[in-house]
Design a protein around this motif. Structure first.
Motif, short mmCIF file in Angstrom:
data_model
loop_
_atom_site.label_atom_id
_atom_site.label_comp_id
_atom_site.label_asym_id
_atom_site.label_seq_id
_atom_site.Cartn_x
_atom_site.Cartn_y
_atom_site.Cartn_z
N ASN A 266 43.01 28.49 47.19
CA ASN A 266 43.30 28.39 45.75
C ASN A 266 42.05 28.18 44.92
OD1 ASN A 266 46.05 28.93 45.82
ND2 ASN A 266 46.55 26.82 46.32
N TRP A 267 41.02 27.56 45.49
CA TRP A 267 39.75 27.41 44.77
C TRP A 267 39.14 28.79 44.50
CZ3 TRP A 267 34.67 28.59 46.25
CH2 TRP A 267 33.67 28.11 45.42
N ARG B 259 40.83 31.58 44.34
CA ARG B 259 41.71 32.24 43.35
C ARG B 259 41.38 31.77 41.94
NH1 ARG B 259 45.51 36.06 44.70
NH2 ARG B 259 46.88 35.29 43.10
N ARG B 260 41.16 30.48 41.76
CA ARG B 260 40.82 29.96 40.42
C ARG B 260 39.51 30.57 39.93
NH1 ARG B 260 42.63 25.20 42.56
NH2 ARG B 260 40.53 24.46 42.97
N LYS B 261 38.52 30.68 40.82
CA LYS B 261 37.23 31.28 40.45
C LYS B 261 37.40 32.73 40.01
CE LYS B 261 34.25 28.01 41.24
NZ LYS B 261 33.41 27.46 40.20
N LYS C 143 42.76 33.92 38.90
CA LYS C 143 44.11 34.26 39.39
C LYS C 143 44.93 32.99 39.57
CE LYS C 143 43.04 38.62 40.14
NZ LYS C 143 43.75 39.80 39.77
N ALA C 144 46.25 33.17 39.56
CA ALA C 144 47.15 32.04 39.79
C ALA C 144 47.06 31.58 41.24
CB ALA C 144 48.59 32.46 39.48
N ALA C 145 47.36 30.31 41.47
CA ALA C 145 47.30 29.74 42.81
C ALA C 145 48.38 30.35 43.70
CB ALA C 145 47.48 28.23 42.74
#
Length: 126
Positions: free
Chosen positions: A112-113, A115-117, A120-122
């Protein structure tokens, strides 16, 4: 010999920095929840194209799995690269193995880290 190992380390490191976030960003949010149903409902392809796609996916998956293993000892994103490799390979027990790996909180946080970078949604997990 040491120069070859150093060059290989540098190449896998650069490749992982470029490819891993791109692939993780392209996976759907519900990949770890509903991808198993979606893979059985894909439209039929020409037999030759379907076989070629299967072989290429497995080759790339095995290469990523091996590169991820090497990155456990050398610089790079080893675990994330191994997860992507496992996602691409087709083998019995794949779902259970991925669920076992991705059920770890630290792996979920890492995915998820990234994805955040990428904005994008988790991911949704099980």
């Amino acid at each position: 010999m040491l120069e070859i190992l150093g060059l290989f380390s540098l190449c896998t490191f650069v490749l992982s920095i470029l490819a891993v976030p791109w692939i993780i960003g392209r996976l759907p949010v519900d990949y770890f929840v509903s991808n198993w149903q979606r893979s059985t409902q894909q439209p039929r392809q020409h037999l030759g194209m379907g076989l070629l796609r299967l072989v290429l996916r497995n080759i790339v998956g095995v290469l990523l799995l091996l590169a991820g293993f090497v990155m456990l000892f050398l610089p790079g994103q080893g675990i994330l690269t191994m997860i992507i490799g496992l996602c691409l390979i087709d083998f019995p027990g794949k779902r259970q193995l991925l669920q076992g790996i991705v059920s770890r909180v630290t792996v979920q946080q890492g995915l998820n880290w990234v994805r955040r970078k990428k904005g994008k949604a988790a991911f949704e997990f099980f």
